[in-house]
Design a protein around this motif. Sequence first.
Motif, mmCIF file in Angstrom:
data_model
loop_
_atom_site.group_PDB
_atom_site.id
_atom_site.type_symbol
_atom_site.label_atom_id
_atom_site.label_comp_id
_atom_site.label_asym_id
_atom_site.label_seq_id
_atom_site.Cartn_x
_atom_site.Cartn_y
_atom_site.Cartn_z
ATOM 1 N N UNK A 82 0.534 -1.331 -0.042
ATOM 2 C CA UNK A 82 -0.234 -0.073 0.001
ATOM 3 C C UNK A 82 1.017 0.907 -0.088
ATOM 4 N N UNK A 83 2.049 1.363 -0.627
ATOM 5 C CA UNK A 83 2.457 2.260 -0.585
ATOM 6 C C UNK A 83 2.219 3.280 -1.587
ATOM 7 N N UNK A 84 1.282 3.296 -2.216
ATOM 8 C CA UNK A 84 0.836 4.302 -2.839
ATOM 9 C C UNK A 84 -1.188 4.986 -2.804
ATOM 10 N N UNK A 89 1.599 -2.338 -12.901
ATOM 11 C CA UNK A 89 0.917 -0.985 -12.637
ATOM 12 C C UNK A 89 0.027 -0.383 -12.076
ATOM 13 N N UNK A 90 -1.092 -0.825 -12.383
ATOM 14 C CA UNK A 90 -2.183 -0.092 -12.227
ATOM 15 C C UNK A 90 -2.669 -1.098 -10.809
ATOM 16 N N UNK A 91 -2.573 -1.810 -9.983
ATOM 17 C CA UNK A 91 -2.404 -2.202 -9.031
ATOM 18 C C UNK A 91 -1.622 -0.689 -8.000
ATOM 19 N N UNK A 92 -0.366 -0.859 -7.699
ATOM 20 C CA UNK A 92 0.329 -0.239 -7.383
ATOM 21 C C UNK A 92 0.271 1.746 -7.792
ATOM 22 N N UNK A 93 -0.374 1.875 -8.516
ATOM 23 C CA UNK A 93 -0.273 3.657 -8.795
ATOM 24 C C UNK A 93 -2.103 4.119 -9.063
ATOM 25 N N UNK A 94 -3.092 2.837 -9.775
ATOM 26 C CA UNK A 94 -3.980 3.045 -10.331
ATOM 27 C C UNK A 94 -4.396 3.786 -11.559
ATOM 28 N N UNK A 95 -4.915 3.801 -12.297
ATOM 29 C CA UNK A 95 -5.311 4.232 -13.721
ATOM 30 C C UNK A 95 -6.485 5.641 -13.400
#
Length: 517
Positions: free
Chosen positions: A208-210, A285-291
Motif C-alpha cells: 500500500x505504498x501509494x 502498474x495499475x495495482x501499484x498506482x491506479x489508473x
Amino acid sequence: MTQLDVRPAAEDTARDVTDVRGKGLGKGSVGLVGSAVIGVSTVAPVYCLTSTLGSTAGEVGVQMPAVFLAGFLPMLLVAFAYRELNKAVPDCGTSFTWTVKAFGPRIGWMCGWGLVIATIIVLSNLAGVATSYFWLLAGEITGSPSIAALDDNKLVHIATCLTLIAVATAISYRGMTATKGVQYTLVGLQLVVLAVFVAMALQKASAGSFDTGLDFSWEWMNPFAVESMAAFTAGLSLSIFMYWGWDACLATNEETTGSAKTPGRASLIAMVVLVGSYLATGIAAQMAVGSGDKGLGLANPETSDNVFAALAGPVMGPALGILLFIAVLASAAASLQTTFIPVARTVLAMSAYEALPPAYAKVHPKFKTPGRATVMAGVATGAFYTVMTLVSENVLTDTIFALGLMICFYYSLTAFACAWYFRAELRRSARDLFFKGVFPLLGGILLAAVFLKTLVDMWDPAYGSGSTVLGVGSVFVIGVGLLVLGLGVMLVTERRSPAFFRGEVLTKSTPALVVED
C-alpha cells in the motif's frame, strides 16, 4: 533471376508459385529463436508500454488489461493468416506479394505502400524516443539537469536523432548475423527489467505504498465494462499499435532456416511473449498506482505519454530506476534497428517484381542484404523526422496518431488475402477451414471495423493534437492524404512498369489442389 525453392512441406498442398523470385538474400541466417527475438524487438515492448499505458488508461480506465487482450485477438487471427500464406509462398515481400497473388497488382501495391509508410512513421518516432531517452539517461547518470535539457534544443535533438538512425541503418546494412547478435542482448535486457519492474510494483501494491493504488479485480478483464464504444475503439487502436511489428519475423523468411514453417511459428511465439508482458505490466502498474489522473495515476496527463519516466524512481528506487531508463532506450534502439528489416525487404520485393525501380532490387554481394533499400529507408526516415520536427510538433504527433490507420489497412488486406487465396481449399478439412478461412476472415473484419471507426473519429479536430486543416482534423488529413499519395505514386509507377500492373510478373493465381501423399 533464380527462382526460389518453394517445394511444399509433406502435409501441405502443392502450389503454382513458380513466379516467386529469389532475391539473393543470405539463406539460413536466422533460426526459430532468432526470428522470434526479431519479432519481439521490432514491437519494442518497453517503449510501447511507456508511451501507451497512460493513454490507454486515460481512454478506458481500469479496463486497460481487457483492452490489451482485445487488441491481441485480431493480431492473433491475422498471425494465423501470415503463417498459412508464408507456408504456401515464403517470400520476403510478405503482405505485398500475397495480396498481389490474391487480389491483383493494384491492391497488392497499395498494401505494400501501407506497410512501407507505416514503417517509416514508426522508425521516425522510435528515433525520436531513443534520442529523448538518451539525453534523459545522460542527465540521470551525470546528475546534471542541463545535460538532460539538451533534448529540448531542437538542433541537438535532430542531430542526435539522425546519428541514431545512421547507426541503426549501418547495423541492418551489414546483415542478419549482425542484427541477431545485437538483438539477443537488447531484447533480453528489456524483458529482464520488465520482470523486475512487475515484481517491485506488486510489492509496492501489497504494501500500500501509494494512495492511488488499487486492489486487483477480475472486472479489469471485462471489455464490455468500458463506458462507451468511442472510448473502447480509441483504446483498441492504441492496443493494436502495441502489437504492431511482429510480422518482421515473416519479412526474414527467405533468410530463415525452414522458411516455410519457422517464421510463422516465431510470430506466434513473439505474440505470446508480448501479450504476457503487457498484461503483467499493466496489471502490476495499475495495482501499484491506479489508473486515475492524479499524482502517480497512469492517466495523469502530465505523465501519461511517458509513464516509466514518472514511475521509475517511486517504484524501483533511484538506483534500479536507472535500469528502466536504460530499458526504454534499449527498446527504442533495438526496434529502430530491426524495423528496417520489413521495410527494406518489402521495397526489395516490390523492385524485384518490377513494382518499383530496379535499382532497389540490388543485394549487397558480401552481406546479402537489400543494401540500397535499407539506405533508402534510413534516408527517408531521417528526412521525414527532420521535416516534421521543424514544421510542427503537433504535425509530428498527428502523424503518429495516423499510424493506426495504416496498420489496420495493410493487416486487414493481408488477412482477407489469405481467405481468398485459399478459398478452393477450405472444404478440405476443419483445420483448413478455420486457419485459412474463418480465423483470417474474422481478423480482417475486426481490423477493417477499427479502420472505418478510426477514420470517422479522425474527422473530429479533437482527435490527436487538436490541429485542423480547413475545419477537418489534421490526423484525418494526414492519414487519408498518405493513402491518396500512394495512389498517385502507383499511377506514376504504372506508366513506368506496365508489365507488373498487367499481371505478367507476379501472377494473380489460385492454388491448384492435388492428391496428397
